[in-house]
Write an enzyme that holds these catalytic residues in place. Structure first.
Site, PDB file in Angstrom:
ATOM      1  N   CYS A  17       2.794 -11.539   1.154  1.00 43.93           N
ATOM      2  CA  CYS A  17       2.260 -10.708   2.235  1.00 43.93           C
ATOM      3  C   CYS A  17       3.156 -10.733   3.472  1.00 43.93           C
ATOM      4  O   CYS A  17       2.704 -10.476   4.583  1.00 43.93           O
ATOM      5  CB  CYS A  17       0.828 -11.113   2.586  1.00 43.93           C
ATOM      6  SG  CYS A  17      -0.261 -11.044   1.149  1.00 43.93           S
ATOM      7  N   TYR A  52       1.833 -10.507  -5.615  1.00 41.71           N
ATOM      8  CA  TYR A  52       2.039 -10.720  -7.048  1.00 41.71           C
ATOM      9  C   TYR A  52       0.712 -10.621  -7.770  1.00 41.71           C
ATOM     10  O   TYR A  52      -0.303 -11.147  -7.310  1.00 41.71           O
ATOM     11  CB  TYR A  52       2.652 -12.105  -7.289  1.00 41.71           C
ATOM     12  CG  TYR A  52       2.690 -12.513  -8.741  1.00 41.71           C
ATOM     13  CD1 TYR A  52       3.528 -11.869  -9.641  1.00 41.71           C
ATOM     14  CD2 TYR A  52       1.876 -13.535  -9.231  1.00 41.71           C
ATOM     15  CE1 TYR A  52       3.556 -12.224 -10.986  1.00 41.71           C
ATOM     16  CE2 TYR A  52       1.901 -13.898 -10.566  1.00 41.71           C
ATOM     17  CZ  TYR A  52       2.742 -13.238 -11.438  1.00 41.71           C
ATOM     18  OH  TYR A  52       2.764 -13.585 -12.772  1.00 41.71           O
ATOM     19  N   GLU A  64       2.016  -5.940   2.584  1.00 41.90           N
ATOM     20  CA  GLU A  64       3.389  -6.249   2.202  1.00 41.90           C
ATOM     21  C   GLU A  64       3.478  -6.458   0.684  1.00 41.90           C
ATOM     22  O   GLU A  64       2.785  -5.812  -0.073  1.00 41.90           O
ATOM     23  CB  GLU A  64       3.855  -7.496   2.973  1.00 41.90           C
ATOM     24  CG  GLU A  64       4.461  -7.180   4.333  1.00 41.90           C
ATOM     25  CD  GLU A  64       5.880  -6.649   4.248  1.00 41.90           C
ATOM     26  OE1 GLU A  64       6.484  -6.692   3.163  1.00 41.90           O
ATOM     27  OE2 GLU A  64       6.397  -6.180   5.289  1.00 41.90           O
ATOM     28  N   VAL A  65       4.320  -7.383   0.280  1.00 39.63           N
ATOM     29  CA  VAL A  65       4.516  -7.657  -1.147  1.00 39.63           C
ATOM     30  C   VAL A  65       3.488  -8.669  -1.630  1.00 39.63           C
ATOM     31  O   VAL A  65       3.131  -9.603  -0.903  1.00 39.63           O
ATOM     32  CB  VAL A  65       5.951  -8.177  -1.418  1.00 39.63           C
ATOM     33  CG1 VAL A  65       6.236  -9.474  -0.674  1.00 39.63           C
ATOM     34  CG2 VAL A  65       6.193  -8.359  -2.924  1.00 39.63           C
ATOM     35  N   ARG A  69      -0.807   1.361  -0.882  1.00 44.08           N
ATOM     36  CA  ARG A  69      -1.789   0.543  -0.172  1.00 44.08           C
ATOM     37  C   ARG A  69      -1.184   0.020   1.114  1.00 44.08           C
ATOM     38  O   ARG A  69       0.019   0.109   1.352  1.00 44.08           O
ATOM     39  CB  ARG A  69      -2.241  -0.626  -1.044  1.00 44.08           C
ATOM     40  CG  ARG A  69      -1.129  -1.588  -1.408  1.00 44.08           C
ATOM     41  CD  ARG A  69      -1.633  -2.909  -1.972  1.00 44.08           C
ATOM     42  NE  ARG A  69      -0.548  -3.714  -2.510  1.00 44.08           N
ATOM     43  CZ  ARG A  69       0.296  -4.452  -1.783  1.00 44.08           C
ATOM     44  NH1 ARG A  69       0.199  -4.471  -0.460  1.00 44.08           N
ATOM     45  NH2 ARG A  69       1.239  -5.160  -2.365  1.00 44.08           N
ATOM     46  N   GLY A  70      -2.033  -0.606   1.928  1.00 41.55           N
ATOM     47  CA  GLY A  70      -1.531  -1.314   3.082  1.00 41.55           C
ATOM     48  C   GLY A  70      -0.951  -2.665   2.667  1.00 41.55           C
ATOM     49  O   GLY A  70      -1.077  -3.097   1.526  1.00 41.55           O
ATOM     50  N   LEU A 118      -8.621  -6.033  -4.207  1.00 41.57           N
ATOM     51  CA  LEU A 118      -8.433  -7.452  -3.911  1.00 41.57           C
ATOM     52  C   LEU A 118      -7.981  -8.209  -5.153  1.00 41.57           C
ATOM     53  O   LEU A 118      -8.153  -7.755  -6.292  1.00 41.57           O
ATOM     54  CB  LEU A 118      -9.748  -8.050  -3.416  1.00 41.57           C
ATOM     55  CG  LEU A 118     -10.879  -8.033  -4.432  1.00 41.57           C
ATOM     56  CD1 LEU A 118     -11.063  -9.401  -5.094  1.00 41.57           C
ATOM     57  CD2 LEU A 118     -12.181  -7.596  -3.795  1.00 41.57           C
ATOM     58  N   ALA A 152      -5.974 -12.177  -1.937  1.00 38.97           N
ATOM     59  CA  ALA A 152      -5.259 -11.161  -1.172  1.00 38.97           C
ATOM     60  C   ALA A 152      -6.047  -9.858  -1.156  1.00 38.97           C
ATOM     61  O   ALA A 152      -6.807  -9.568  -2.087  1.00 38.97           O
ATOM     62  CB  ALA A 152      -3.874 -10.922  -1.774  1.00 38.97           C
TER      63      ALA A 152
END
Length: 222
Positions: free
Chosen positions: A183, A81, A78-79, A75-76, A166, A151
């Site tokens: 993120c 949870y 960053e990190v 996916r696009g 999401l 997110a």
């Protein structure tokens, strides 16, 4: 041009499911779909897991993060949870169907998803807002203004088919968010509906958000 008319997305409840098999199933579904395949929304609750977007920097995993599995995804973003008490909805869609005369572009798609989250939060008397350049939904007012509550992370293939989706925090153990830069933003506070004074049953929010996504994504601006 095809006259195929898509049905509303089929909502599937997967219950609590591990991340990696669900990720594999999303890719397999997307690989196998045809122009006639019905869109699907998969509602799931994951055991604790950190996921990394394609461009994610592992430097955003901080002290404590090694106690939870980390999965690289396509996916696009960053990190982030995922864990119990969080609504996760995966959007398995063909964007070419959702705009008369052409496809729904990724930016419009994201805007509609964010609007659905804002609408559902509003139904629980919580004000959410977008932040330019930072996908997701943030608290719009109060002492936690600017804290992140939802997110987004999507994969849009060249043929217009999407997966991933999401997450909306309902009633979670929020500690793992402090073990990452969410993120990619150092010091970004993460909240959930419960900590914002809106206790709700996870199943109720799952269903409300899925139905609002169906409604918002089916609506065409004139």
């Amino acid at each position: 041009m095809s006259t195929f008319q898509a049905e509303p997305a089929l909502i599937r409840h997967l219950g609590r499911a591990d991340y990696e098999p669900t990720f594999a199933a999303m890719r397999a579904f997307t690989d196998a779909r045809t122009p006639e395949t019905r869109d699907e929304f998969w509602i799931v609750e994951h055991p604790p897991v950190f996921t990394l977007g394609l461009g994610a920097d592992r430097g955003h995993l901080l002290a404590g993060a090694d106690s939870i599995p980390v999965v690289q995804t396509d996916r696009g973003g960053e990190v982030t949870y995922h864990g119990p008490g969080q609504v996760v909805i995966y959007l398995l869609m063909d964007l070419r169907r959702n705009k008369p005369g052409g496809k729904l572009y990724a930016r419009q798609f994201v805007h509609k998803i964010e609007q659905a989250i804002i609408n559902v939060l509003g139904a629980y008397n919580l004000a959410g807002e977008r932040v330019e350049g930072a996908p997701g939904i943030y608290m719009a007012d109060g002492p936690k203004q600017g804290a992140k509550i939802a997110a987004l992370g999507l994969k849009v293939r060249g043929n217009g088919c999407t997966y991933h989706g999401l997450s909306l925090n309902v009633a979670m153990d929020l500690a793992p968010f402090s073990w990452i830069n969410p993120c990619g933003y150092a010091g970004l506070e993460t909240v959930d509906m419960r900590s914002m004074g809106a206790p709700a049953e996870l199943a109720d929010v799952q269903q409300a958000l899925a139905e609002e996504l169906v409604r918002v994504l089916a609506h065409t601006e004139t």
